[in-house]
Design an enzyme around this catalytic site. Structure first.
Site, PDB file in Angstrom:
ATOM      1  N   ASP A  80       0.815  -1.214   0.000  1.00  0.00           N
ATOM      2  CA  ASP A  80       0.000   0.000   0.000  1.00  0.00           C
ATOM      3  C   ASP A  80       0.846   1.261   0.000  1.00  0.00           C
ATOM      4  OD1 ASP A  80       0.785  -0.790   2.656  1.00  0.00           O
ATOM      5  OD2 ASP A  80      -0.538   0.765   3.446  1.00  0.00           O
ATOM      6  N   GLU A 175       0.163  -1.438   5.558  1.00  0.00           N
ATOM      7  CA  GLU A 175       1.180  -1.015   6.520  1.00  0.00           C
ATOM      8  C   GLU A 175       1.019   0.444   6.882  1.00  0.00           C
ATOM      9  OE1 GLU A 175       5.142   0.662   7.772  1.00  0.00           O
ATOM     10  OE2 GLU A 175       3.853   1.197   6.080  1.00  0.00           O
TER      11      GLU A 175
END
Length: 407
Positions: A80, A175
């Site tokens: 991400d 994350e």
């Protein structure tokens, strides 16, 4: 490796994998799932036949070792990108032979990376830099890490004479919104030690990070028409301002560095009737960390005496300093540092003023220092990454694998 790592990175940033903190699903955005499926096929194409992605978009794969008696190690990055700035329709370009001057990212919109604002970019004069068009972030955090890991694995596959043990690859979702390790199966991963490739400028090597807590303060005011409010109105916004003033100005992110901790007012919303404040608390030292939490609780308790219990505090730990778990096996840091020296990288052993998946994974039984990706100005439209740093990171991953085989 230079051409390969750049080609990969430029492909990867085309995937919009912006994490969504408002979505409780895992992954929090569909783009992460799409990217994960793409990466699994790429890893299988490299010969990693066990490459797999689960229903939550956690990717795991193994490059089988070609020598016996070697500890299994892993390399981990995240899918991400940060929600601070959009990662949709990223338009990267390469500034060749950077001249040390301001970089015009978007002439039409007058978006410029100014040396006066980002003086660290002058360290890369003469190098090729990958930048954005000034309307999105770049996504080097952490697509550069993924590109570097995959390129290093490809190099090892193509050069079987390089001795190495089993190498595990792990790519995690979300994350950037603090959930990257939530559903990571350490036992399934099967590594004894690992490294997150999720740091900043070339040379960064980190095995200390903040202890972290998050706090939500809710204030219940009382609204009355301002023309008839004397001795009746209780303005939640004024109470919020009073709370803010209780925390020292010299203990904020913008006034601290190195090992100095802070209180950070990250968000504030509300009106006279009701207001909320979101803080994060950070400190490397555990005693100071606990003292900071105690101070916040005591501050709210005292103000509640003044305001008849109108303030509530929800305070929770988020992650802890991985130093506690890494120091007993500090040779894994030493191996990385020695590998850096051998491939011509100047090691910068620094504490992380933040956290990584590796911090939580270390407490889950997988000691996990953090290594640079090479990027600068993460989470911003001024994000950039030197091509050389990406190449050196891929080279470093190969060297670390070699050094474990030499032990």
């Amino acid at each position: 490796m230079k051409q390969k790592v750049v080609e990969r990175f430029l492909k990867y940033v085309a995937f919009d994998t912006t994490a969504d903190p408002k979505n409780s699903n895992c992954p929090s955005s569909e783009g992460q799932r799409v990217f994960a499926n793409y990466l699994v096929e790429e890893l299988k194409g490299l010969g990693l036949t066990d490459a797999n992605v689960d229903e939550n978009s956690y990717i795991m794969a193994t490059l089988k070792g070609n020598t016996e008696g070697v500890d299994t190690i892993g390399f981990i990055s995240h899918l991400d990108t940060a929600p601070d700035v959009t990662g949709k329709d990223v338009k990267p370009r390469i500034v060749e032979n950077y001249d040390g001057k301001d970089i015009v990212l978007n002439e039409e919109l007058n978006i410029v990376t100014k040396v006066s604002d980002y003086p660290e970019i002058t360290k890369f004069v003469g190098e090729d830099l990958i930048v954005t068009d000034g309307t999105t972030l770049l996504g080097a955090d952490d697509k550069a890490g993924i590109a570097e890991i995959v390129t290093a694995i490809e190099y090892l596959v193509s050069n079987p004479e390089i001795k190495h043990g089993d190498i595990k690859i792990g790519f995690t979702p979300d994350e950037e919104i603090g959930r990257g390790a939530d559903l990571f199966d350490v036992e399934k991963f099967g590594a004894k030690y690992a490294y997150t490739i999720d740091g900043g400028i070339e040379g960064e090597l980190q095995y200390e990070n903040f202890n972290a807590a998050g706090a939500t303060i809710t204030i219940q005011g009382r609204n009355v028409h301002p023309g008839a409010s004397k001795n009746k109105m209780i303005n939640a916004l004024h109470i919020a301002a009073e709370i803010s003033e209780k925390f020292p100005a010299n203990e904020r992110p913008e006034t601290t560095e190195g090992y100095e901790g802070f209180y950070h007012l990250n968000d504030i919303n509300g009106n006279v009737e009701k207001a909320s404040m979101v803080y994060i608390i950070r400190d490397h030292d555990n005693e100071k960390f606990e003292s900071r939490k105690d101070y916040m609780q005591e501050t709210i308790n005292k103000l509640n005496e003044k305001y008849d219990g109108r303030i509530t505090l929800d305070l929770n730990d988020q992650y802890f300093n991985m130093k506690e778990k890494v120091e007993p096996v500090k040779f894994i840091v030493d191996i990385a540092q020695d590998a850096m020296n051998e491939v011509g990288i100047n090691p910068l052993v620094l504490p992380i003023r933040g956290g990584t998946d590796g911090a939580r994974l270390s407490f889950m039984g997988l000691p996990c220092p953090n290594i640079f990706t090479g990027g600068l100005n993460f989470h911003s439209k001024n994000e950039c990454i030197p091509v050389r740093s990406m190449e050196k990171c891929a080279e470093l991953i190969v060297k670390i694998a070699q050094k474990y085989a030499e032990r």
